[in-house]
Design a protein around this motif. Structure first.
Motif, PDB file in Angstrom:
ATOM      1  N   ASN A 193      13.189  -0.654   2.937  1.00  0.00           N
ATOM      2  CA  ASN A 193      12.302   0.514   3.026  1.00  0.00           C
ATOM      3  C   ASN A 193      11.410   0.499   4.262  1.00  0.00           C
ATOM      4  OD1 ASN A 193      13.429   1.190   0.608  1.00  0.00           O
ATOM      5  ND2 ASN A 193      11.512   1.261  -0.554  1.00  0.00           N
ATOM      6  N   GLY A 194      11.374  -0.616   4.987  1.00  0.00           N
ATOM      7  CA  GLY A 194      10.529  -0.694   6.176  1.00  0.00           C
ATOM      8  C   GLY A 194       9.043  -0.728   5.865  1.00  0.00           C
ATOM      9  N   ARG A 195       8.696  -1.137   4.637  1.00  0.00           N
ATOM     10  CA  ARG A 195       7.292  -1.119   4.246  1.00  0.00           C
ATOM     11  C   ARG A 195       6.794  -2.533   3.941  1.00  0.00           C
ATOM     12  NH1 ARG A 195       8.242   2.874   6.252  1.00  0.00           N
ATOM     13  NH2 ARG A 195       7.672   5.007   5.728  1.00  0.00           N
ATOM     14  N   VAL A 196       5.491  -2.726   4.149  1.00  0.00           N
ATOM     15  CA  VAL A 196       4.861  -4.033   3.953  1.00  0.00           C
ATOM     16  C   VAL A 196       4.447  -4.203   2.486  1.00  0.00           C
ATOM     17  CG1 VAL A 196       2.763  -5.334   4.502  1.00  0.00           C
ATOM     18  CG2 VAL A 196       4.043  -4.182   6.322  1.00  0.00           C
ATOM     19  N   ALA A 197       4.848  -5.336   1.879  1.00  0.00           N
ATOM     20  CA  ALA A 197       4.485  -5.596   0.482  1.00  0.00           C
ATOM     21  C   ALA A 197       3.090  -6.211   0.407  1.00  0.00           C
ATOM     22  CB  ALA A 197       5.516  -6.513  -0.173  1.00  0.00           C
ATOM     23  N   GLY A 198       2.104  -5.468   0.899  1.00  0.00           N
ATOM     24  CA  GLY A 198       0.711  -5.875   0.732  1.00  0.00           C
ATOM     25  C   GLY A 198       0.150  -5.066  -0.418  1.00  0.00           C
ATOM     26  N   ILE A 199      -0.273  -5.748  -1.474  1.00  0.00           N
ATOM     27  CA  ILE A 199      -0.661  -5.005  -2.680  1.00  0.00           C
ATOM     28  C   ILE A 199      -1.885  -4.133  -2.428  1.00  0.00           C
ATOM     29  CG2 ILE A 199      -1.167  -5.179  -5.145  1.00  0.00           C
ATOM     30  CD1 ILE A 199       1.611  -6.260  -4.281  1.00  0.00           C
ATOM     31  N   CYS A 200      -2.838  -4.627  -1.634  1.00  0.00           N
ATOM     32  CA  CYS A 200      -4.011  -3.788  -1.342  1.00  0.00           C
ATOM     33  C   CYS A 200      -3.596  -2.543  -0.593  1.00  0.00           C
ATOM     34  CB  CYS A 200      -5.001  -4.479  -0.426  1.00  0.00           C
ATOM     35  SG  CYS A 200      -5.477  -6.016  -1.006  1.00  0.00           S
ATOM     36  N   GLY A 201      -2.787  -2.731   0.422  1.00  0.00           N
ATOM     37  CA  GLY A 201      -2.354  -1.587   1.217  1.00  0.00           C
ATOM     38  C   GLY A 201      -1.676  -0.551   0.334  1.00  0.00           C
ATOM     39  N   ILE A 202      -0.850  -1.027  -0.587  1.00  0.00           N
ATOM     40  CA  ILE A 202      -0.126  -0.117  -1.479  1.00  0.00           C
ATOM     41  C   ILE A 202      -1.095   0.570  -2.442  1.00  0.00           C
ATOM     42  CG2 ILE A 202       1.612  -0.010  -3.319  1.00  0.00           C
ATOM     43  CD1 ILE A 202       3.134  -2.249  -1.820  1.00  0.00           C
ATOM     44  N   ALA A 203      -1.970  -0.235  -3.066  1.00  0.00           N
ATOM     45  CA  ALA A 203      -2.887   0.329  -4.067  1.00  0.00           C
ATOM     46  C   ALA A 203      -3.925   1.252  -3.426  1.00  0.00           C
ATOM     47  CB  ALA A 203      -3.591  -0.801  -4.822  1.00  0.00           C
ATOM     48  N   TYR A 204      -4.491   0.831  -2.288  1.00  0.00           N
ATOM     49  CA  TYR A 204      -5.519   1.666  -1.661  1.00  0.00           C
ATOM     50  C   TYR A 204      -4.888   2.891  -0.998  1.00  0.00           C
ATOM     51  CZ  TYR A 204      -8.224  -2.622  -2.374  1.00  0.00           C
ATOM     52  OH  TYR A 204      -8.800  -3.725  -2.919  1.00  0.00           O
ATOM     53  N   GLY A 205      -3.606   2.786  -0.672  1.00  0.00           N
ATOM     54  CA  GLY A 205      -2.891   3.954  -0.169  1.00  0.00           C
ATOM     55  C   GLY A 205      -2.801   5.027  -1.237  1.00  0.00           C
ATOM     56  N   VAL A 206      -2.621   4.597  -2.485  1.00  0.00           N
ATOM     57  CA  VAL A 206      -2.635   5.554  -3.603  1.00  0.00           C
ATOM     58  C   VAL A 206      -4.040   6.130  -3.748  1.00  0.00           C
ATOM     59  CG1 VAL A 206      -2.409   5.810  -6.105  1.00  0.00           C
ATOM     60  CG2 VAL A 206      -0.748   4.423  -4.844  1.00  0.00           C
ATOM     61  N   MET A 207      -5.038   5.245  -3.694  1.00  0.00           N
ATOM     62  CA  MET A 207      -6.426   5.672  -3.889  1.00  0.00           C
ATOM     63  C   MET A 207      -6.859   6.672  -2.815  1.00  0.00           C
ATOM     64  SD  MET A 207      -9.870   3.321  -3.920  1.00  0.00           S
ATOM     65  CE  MET A 207      -9.781   3.001  -2.163  1.00  0.00           C
ATOM     66  N   SER A 208      -6.569   6.377  -1.547  1.00  0.00           N
ATOM     67  CA  SER A 208      -7.047   7.278  -0.492  1.00  0.00           C
ATOM     68  C   SER A 208      -6.335   8.626  -0.572  1.00  0.00           C
ATOM     69  CB  SER A 208      -6.875   6.643   0.893  1.00  0.00           C
ATOM     70  OG  SER A 208      -5.512   6.405   1.164  1.00  0.00           O
ATOM     71  N   ARG A 209      -5.021   8.597  -0.873  1.00  0.00           N
ATOM     72  CA  ARG A 209      -4.308   9.874  -0.988  1.00  0.00           C
ATOM     73  C   ARG A 209      -4.814  10.680  -2.183  1.00  0.00           C
ATOM     74  NH1 ARG A 209      -1.126   6.442   1.589  1.00  0.00           N
ATOM     75  NH2 ARG A 209       0.010   7.245   3.381  1.00  0.00           N
ATOM     76  N   ALA A 210      -5.077   9.986  -3.303  1.00  0.00           N
ATOM     77  CA  ALA A 210      -5.543  10.683  -4.505  1.00  0.00           C
ATOM     78  C   ALA A 210      -6.947  11.242  -4.298  1.00  0.00           C
ATOM     79  CB  ALA A 210      -5.517   9.740  -5.711  1.00  0.00           C
ATOM     80  N   THR A 211      -7.836  10.457  -3.667  1.00  0.00           N
ATOM     81  CA  THR A 211      -9.217  10.924  -3.517  1.00  0.00           C
ATOM     82  C   THR A 211      -9.349  11.979  -2.426  1.00  0.00           C
ATOM     83  OG1 THR A 211      -9.690   9.032  -2.065  1.00  0.00           O
ATOM     84  CG2 THR A 211     -10.312   8.805  -4.369  1.00  0.00           C
ATOM     85  N   GLU A 212      -8.354  12.033  -1.541  1.00  0.00           N
ATOM     86  CA  GLU A 212      -8.414  13.050  -0.498  1.00  0.00           C
ATOM     87  C   GLU A 212      -7.515  14.253  -0.816  1.00  0.00           C
ATOM     88  OE1 GLU A 212      -7.366  10.643   2.829  1.00  0.00           O
ATOM     89  OE2 GLU A 212      -9.309   9.626   2.867  1.00  0.00           O
ATOM     90  N   GLY A 213      -6.924  14.241  -2.007  1.00  0.00           N
ATOM     91  CA  GLY A 213      -6.120  15.379  -2.456  1.00  0.00           C
ATOM     92  C   GLY A 213      -4.777  15.513  -1.766  1.00  0.00           C
ATOM     93  N   ARG A 214      -4.285  14.411  -1.157  1.00  0.00           N
ATOM     94  CA  ARG A 214      -2.986  14.490  -0.478  1.00  0.00           C
ATOM     95  C   ARG A 214      -1.866  14.061  -1.438  1.00  0.00           C
ATOM     96  NH1 ARG A 214      -2.851  10.741   3.896  1.00  0.00           N
ATOM     97  NH2 ARG A 214      -4.790   9.765   3.244  1.00  0.00           N
ATOM     98  N   PHE A 215      -1.630  14.880  -2.458  1.00  0.00           N
ATOM     99  CA  PHE A 215      -0.685  14.490  -3.505  1.00  0.00           C
ATOM    100  C   PHE A 215       0.767  14.734  -3.127  1.00  0.00           C
ATOM    101  CE2 PHE A 215      -4.635  15.270  -5.837  1.00  0.00           C
ATOM    102  CZ  PHE A 215      -4.755  14.058  -6.490  1.00  0.00           C
ATOM    103  N   GLU A 216       0.963  15.528  -2.086  1.00  0.00           N
ATOM    104  CA  GLU A 216       2.347  15.889  -1.746  1.00  0.00           C
ATOM    105  C   GLU A 216       3.020  14.822  -0.883  1.00  0.00           C
ATOM    106  OE1 GLU A 216       0.074  16.447   1.691  1.00  0.00           O
ATOM    107  OE2 GLU A 216      -0.349  16.965  -0.399  1.00  0.00           O
TER     108      GLU A 216
END
Lengths: 136, 149
Positions: B29-52
């Motif tokens: 997938n070309g993605r980094v398995a950093g759990i913070c990066g993954i989890a905070y990526g969900v958080m920032s997208r959710a809190t900024e309304g970027r659900f798409e």
């Protein structure tokens, strides 16, 4: 395909965290307790994980692109700045106090223990404050 | 220094699984398995309304897998489920520091420690050495000097 790979990778990672003892905060604190009764087990976790990544990444990162995605999405920052050091230091202090780092804490949701949810709530609040601070 | 009774085989196997997960996520997938990066990526997208965002779904699925994998390990192996014995102040204080620190320090044990060092990032090597050092200092201070954990 991307999502299926993500599910398999997440599951492998979760099995790894639980099997290795990383989801047991007492064990993590024992590992960090160099001046008490030291539990070296977690060295083997990091050692084995790094043995895989150090060798394999050399080959993977030479590929022009990943198998199922258009590009490698890698962190672009390379500077050793005060923000990196302060963040890592704060994380280390919190890790020592609680015995949890983010991966094991999230995997531990499986244990349905209220303490985990208190930790995770605090962790996401801390990260959210960091997110707000970084934007300024 | 006193050394506790420790295990070798299960930590090695667990570490191997973690390494293979990081390898597969990067290779396929070309993605980094950093759990913070993954989890905070969900958080920032959710809190900024970027659900798409296409970056949202795989992250949520990965985190679901993380929980599934940990639960499955205990169900299949019969290994006892760890019960944390941490007092409330340490849970909250530790959680806040871990969240804030990993956010501003751009990563945690997995992102810096396993993936970053794996690709020989100097930034990640320095970050990992720093949080390990402060983890040791933290346990020394809070357990041996203050006696509160």
């Amino acid at each position: 395909m991307i999502n299926l790979i993500a599910l398999v990778c997440g599951t492998l990672f979760g099995v790894g965290l639980a099997a290795s003892g990383m989801t047991n905060p007492a064990k993590v604190q024992g590992f960090l307790d160099l001046f008490g009764i030291w539990d070296p087990s977690l060295i083997f976790v990091m050692g084995a994980a790094l043995a895989v990544t150090l060798v394999s990444f050399r080959f993977v990162l030479k590929l022009s692109k990943p198998m199922f995605a258009d590009d490698f999405d890698l962190p672009s920052k390379t500077s050793i700045d005060p923000q990196l050091l302060a963040g890592a230091a704060l994380f280390g202090i919190g890790w020592g106090i609680s015995g949890f780092c983010p991966g094991p804490a999230i995997a531990s949701v499986a244990y349905l223990n209220v303490d985990i949810f208190i930790f995770l709530g605090s962790m996401f609040l801390g990260a959210f404050l960091g997110q707000l601070g970084l934007k300024k | 220094m006193q050394i506790a009774e420790f295990e070798v085989l299960l930590p090695l196997i667990g570490g191997l699984f973690i390494g293979l997960s990081a390898l597969a996520l990067l290779w396929f997938n070309g993605r980094v398995a950093g759990i913070c990066g993954i989890a905070y990526g969900v958080m920032s997208r959710a809190t900024e309304g970027r659900f798409e965002s296409a970056e949202l779904s795989w992250r949520i699925i990965f985190l679901f897998g993380l929980v599934l994998g940990a639960g499955a390990f205990h169900m299949v192996s019969g290994a006892p489920i760890p019960v944390p014995e941490i007092d409330l102040a340490a849970l909250i204080g530790g959680g806040l520091l871990v969240g804030l620190g990993t956010k501003i320090g751009s990563g945690c044990t997995s992102g810096h420690g396993v993936v970053g060092i794996g690709r020989l990032s100097v930034r990640s090597i320095v970050a990992t050495a720093t949080f390990m050092l402060f983890g040791v200092i933290s346990v020394f201070v809070f357990r041996h000097l203050l006696g509160v954990i």
